[in-house]
Design a protein around this motif. Structure first.
Motif: not given
Length: 276
Positions: A162-189
């Motif tokens: 799990a990767v915690l980012l600063a906020d929800a907008d940062a989560v929605l802005a993620v454009e991943p490449g090749t992730v290392p396995g199962d990866v989740g991203v979360v950011g608060p509203y």
């Protein structure tokens, strides 16, 4: 060839076709591992579930959960969908809870006002990721390492990080490449919003990074982390699937004894039979 009852469901949905689809084969006794895997590969959904008689005391049914590539000991939206499908097929079961026998052990599922919720199983791996994994996460998500507020293992069957980012907008802005396995991203509203967090979950299939529409197992793991770290106290709702034009909603709460419940609405869209 045998004919089996079949359901296709939409889990964590907020409206028609807004959640994560799930295929369920009922009373799948007699199917081999190879036949189950072949059918899961054919459906090409994130998971296909086969319902079987239970083997553990206290369980009402057993699940075998397959992705198109392999079997999972536990997964969240298959757990909710399986319980919903089993309850629909067994109206004589009037209790508020059902017991699911799966590779992760006995999982309790309870009815809710608009669906079902499962008790999050214990994490099989937790704690902060090391610096090397943290660097891999930043590279795979194509974000600046400084943008990672925190990163933890929240594995509960799938090996979620799990990767915690600063906020929800940062989560929605993620454009991943090749992730290392199962990866989740979360950011608060912001406080007072309808949703507490925006969530996204990624995995690699055939060497290509894919995004899951709505992910019960990751939401369960990250909820346990958020509660244990003191970042979250009361019940909350998470939104997932936004980047895929879905509208998934995940409801999370924690009992006084520390049990975390993850739930949402389930809708049945296809009912029939399948010859396997």
């Amino acid at each position: 060839m045998t004919t089996y009852a079949f359901s296709q469901l939409d889990v964590f949905a907020t409206g028609p076709l807004s959640g994560n689809p799930l295929a369920v084969v009922h009373d799948a006794v007699g199917l081999s591992d190879e036949e189950m895997q072949r059918f899961a590969r054919w459906t090409d959904l994130s998971e296909t579930v086969f319902l079987l008689p239970p083997t553990r005391p206290g369980a009402d049914y057993r699940t075998r959960i397959f992705t198109p590539d392999h079997e999972l000991p536990f997964a969240g939206h298959p757990t909710l969908g399986s319980a919903f499908a089993w309850l629909a097929a067994h109206p004589e079961h009037t209790a508020d809870t059902v017991g699911q026998d799966c590779g992760a052990g006995l999982v309790t599922v309870r009815r809710t006002a608009d669906g079902v919720a499962f008790a999050a199983p214990p994490l099989v791996r937790s704690g902060p990721v090391n610096d090397g994994v943290r660097a891999e996460l930043a590279a795979g998500l194509r974000i600046d390492p400084a943008d990672i507020v925190a990163a933890e293992w929240v594995a509960n069957g799938p090996g979620w990080k799990a990767v915690l980012l600063a906020d929800a907008d940062a989560v929605l802005a993620v454009e991943p490449g090749t992730v290392p396995g199962d990866v989740g991203v979360v950011g608060p509203y912001p406080a007072g919003s309808e949703y507490a967090y925006e969530v996204r979950a990624f995995f690699v299939k055939n060497k290509v990074t894919c995004e899951d529409p709505v992910t019960g197992s990751f939401n369960a793991g990250v909820a346990q982390w958020l509660y244990e770290s003191g970042r979250q106290t009361g019940p909350y709702q998470a939104r997932q699937g936004t980047a895929l034009n879905r509208a998934g909603r995940v409801r999370v709460e924690r009992d006084d004894d520390g049990t975390v419940w993850v739930g949402g609405a389930v809708r049945e869209f296809v009912r029939g039979t399948v010859d396997l």
